[in-house]
Design a protein around this motif. Structure first.
Motif, short mmCIF file in Angstrom:
data_model
loop_
_atom_site.label_atom_id
_atom_site.label_comp_id
_atom_site.label_asym_id
_atom_site.label_seq_id
_atom_site.Cartn_x
_atom_site.Cartn_y
_atom_site.Cartn_z
N PRO A 40 0.81 -1.22 0.00
CA PRO A 40 0.00 0.00 0.00
C PRO A 40 0.85 1.27 0.00
CG PRO A 40 -1.00 -1.60 1.44
CD PRO A 40 0.35 -2.16 1.03
N GLU A 41 2.05 1.20 0.52
CA GLU A 41 2.95 2.36 0.48
C GLU A 41 3.30 2.71 -0.97
OE1 GLU A 41 5.57 4.68 3.33
OE2 GLU A 41 3.92 3.33 3.68
N ARG A 42 3.64 1.70 -1.75
CA ARG A 42 3.97 1.94 -3.17
C ARG A 42 2.72 2.40 -3.93
NH1 ARG A 42 6.21 -3.06 -2.27
NH2 ARG A 42 4.82 -4.08 -3.75
N MET A 43 1.59 1.78 -3.63
CA MET A 43 0.35 2.19 -4.29
C MET A 43 0.02 3.63 -3.97
SD MET A 43 -1.92 -1.25 -3.63
CE MET A 43 -3.35 -0.75 -4.57
N ILE A 47 -0.62 6.94 -6.39
CA ILE A 47 -1.90 7.67 -6.30
C ILE A 47 -1.64 9.14 -6.01
CG2 ILE A 47 -4.01 7.93 -4.93
CD1 ILE A 47 -3.94 4.81 -4.61
N MET A 48 -0.76 9.41 -5.05
CA MET A 48 -0.49 10.81 -4.67
C MET A 48 0.18 11.57 -5.81
SD MET A 48 -1.31 12.68 -2.30
CE MET A 48 -0.99 13.84 -1.04
N ASP A 49 1.09 10.91 -6.52
CA ASP A 49 1.72 11.57 -7.68
C ASP A 49 0.65 11.98 -8.69
OD1 ASP A 49 4.24 11.30 -6.61
OD2 ASP A 49 4.79 9.56 -7.83
N ASP A 50 -0.31 11.10 -8.93
CA ASP A 50 -1.39 11.40 -9.87
C ASP A 50 -2.26 12.54 -9.35
OD1 ASP A 50 -4.06 11.05 -11.28
OD2 ASP A 50 -2.88 9.49 -12.29
N VAL A 51 -2.61 12.51 -8.07
CA VAL A 51 -3.43 13.57 -7.48
C VAL A 51 -2.74 14.93 -7.61
CG1 VAL A 51 -4.30 14.48 -5.26
CG2 VAL A 51 -4.67 12.08 -5.86
N MET A 52 -1.44 14.95 -7.41
CA MET A 52 -0.70 16.22 -7.43
C MET A 52 -0.42 16.70 -8.85
SD MET A 52 -0.63 17.08 -4.34
CE MET A 52 0.41 18.52 -4.47
N GLY A 53 -0.62 15.85 -9.85
CA GLY A 53 -0.47 16.28 -11.23
C GLY A 53 0.90 16.82 -11.58
N ALA A 107 -10.75 -1.72 -0.47
CA ALA A 107 -9.52 -1.72 -1.27
C ALA A 107 -8.95 -0.32 -1.40
CB ALA A 107 -9.78 -2.32 -2.65
N PHE A 108 -9.79 0.65 -1.71
CA PHE A 108 -9.34 2.05 -1.82
C PHE A 108 -8.80 2.55 -0.49
CE2 PHE A 108 -10.44 6.58 -1.28
CZ PHE A 108 -9.57 7.13 -2.22
N ASN A 109 -9.49 2.22 0.60
CA ASN A 109 -9.05 2.68 1.92
C ASN A 109 -7.69 2.10 2.29
OD1 ASN A 109 -11.29 4.29 2.31
ND2 ASN A 109 -12.44 2.68 3.33
N VAL A 110 -7.45 0.82 2.00
CA VAL A 110 -6.15 0.21 2.29
C VAL A 110 -5.06 0.87 1.45
CG1 VAL A 110 -4.77 -1.91 2.10
CG2 VAL A 110 -7.07 -1.99 3.07
N ALA A 111 -5.35 1.09 0.17
CA ALA A 111 -4.35 1.66 -0.73
C ALA A 111 -3.98 3.09 -0.36
CB ALA A 111 -4.85 1.62 -2.18
N THR A 112 -4.87 3.79 0.32
CA THR A 112 -4.60 5.20 0.65
C THR A 112 -4.29 5.43 2.13
OG1 THR A 112 -6.99 5.62 0.84
CG2 THR A 112 -5.95 6.09 -1.29
N PRO A 129 -9.43 20.68 -3.67
CA PRO A 129 -10.74 20.41 -3.09
C PRO A 129 -11.32 19.04 -3.45
CG PRO A 129 -10.80 22.36 -4.53
CD PRO A 129 -9.40 21.86 -4.51
N ASN A 130 -10.83 18.44 -4.52
CA ASN A 130 -11.32 17.12 -4.93
C ASN A 130 -10.27 16.04 -4.73
OD1 ASN A 130 -13.80 18.23 -5.85
ND2 ASN A 130 -12.77 18.93 -7.70
N ALA A 131 -9.42 16.21 -3.75
CA ALA A 131 -8.29 15.30 -3.55
C ALA A 131 -8.73 13.85 -3.40
CB ALA A 131 -7.46 15.73 -2.34
N THR A 132 -9.78 13.60 -2.63
CA THR A 132 -10.22 12.22 -2.42
C THR A 132 -10.79 11.63 -3.70
OG1 THR A 132 -10.64 12.68 -0.08
CG2 THR A 132 -11.68 10.73 -0.99
N GLU A 133 -11.59 12.40 -4.42
CA GLU A 133 -12.13 11.90 -5.69
C GLU A 133 -11.01 11.67 -6.70
OE1 GLU A 133 -13.39 14.71 -4.17
OE2 GLU A 133 -15.18 13.77 -3.34
N ASP A 134 -10.03 12.59 -6.74
CA ASP A 134 -8.88 12.41 -7.63
C ASP A 134 -8.10 11.15 -7.25
OD1 ASP A 134 -9.66 14.79 -8.80
OD2 ASP A 134 -8.03 15.98 -7.91
N ALA A 135 -7.97 10.91 -5.96
CA ALA A 135 -7.26 9.71 -5.50
C ALA A 135 -8.02 8.46 -5.91
CB ALA A 135 -7.07 9.76 -3.98
#
Length: 182
Positions: A40-43, A47-53, A107-112, A129-135
């Motif tokens: 989950p750390e790698r995942m 995910i965070m890289d994608d959220v931050m664009g 699954a989403f909760n574990v990955a994040t 403002p949409n960080a969770t949806e983006d994640a």
């Protein structure tokens, strides 16, 4: 004393280990588990890289892999006054879907897990403002790539391997009266 994966979340693990040494009876044991690798750390990194664009993600509030460096935790334990008795390593996958009474979004909760505090902070501050949806969208993309997850023969989503280390340490017997030297 048993501590399963908790030392990485403490602000001063050295002080905690010194306190464990203090409260253990002579000959008492500490059993500590820590992650060597945690999928989950790698995942969550992806995910965070994608959220931050493309922008640099905020630092994590905790690091599940704090003691992944060889002998890092063992050194702290030894400096606290305990002796290392045994170190074992093992690994296992984490099943993300198909669990009995599976909570919604498990699954989403574990990955994040590793980035949840950062997602909430980005959302509440208005920076994202949409960080969770983006994640959630980034998580779906991650699943479709199939690099960090797999599906077993029953169709359940799995992630891993997750490698952990178990350390057994002991407070030495004291011989203030010289009894054991006789």
């Amino acid at each position: 004393v048993t501590c399963c994966f908790g030392l990485a979340f403490l602000p001063e693990p050295r002080k905690v280990l010194e306190e464990i040494h203090r409260i253990l009876k002579p000959g008492g044991s500490l059993i500590a588990l820590t992650w060597d690798s945690f999928s989950p750390e790698r995942m969550s990194d992806e995910i965070m890289d994608d959220v931050m664009g493309g922008r640099r993600p905020p630092p994590r509030l905790f690091d599940n892999l704090l003691f992944a460096k060889p002998r890092k935790l063992e050194g702290l334990i030894e400096r606290s006054g305990m002796s290392i008795i045994r170190v074992d390593h093992d690994e296992f996958p984490i099943q993300l879907t198909g669990l009995k009474d599976e909570p919604k979004d498990f699954a989403f909760n574990v990955a994040t897990i590793p980035i949840r505090p950062n997602l909430i902070k980005l959302q509440n501050s208005g920076e994202k403002p949409n960080a969770t949806e983006d994640a959630r969208g980034a998580f779906e993309k991650l699943i479709s790539k199939g690099e960090l997850v797999s599906f077993n023969s029953e169709g359940h989503m799995m992630t891993g391997p997750n490698r952990f280390k178990m350390i057994i340490a002991r407070r030495q017997f004291e011989d203030a009266d010289g009894y054991f030297k006789k």
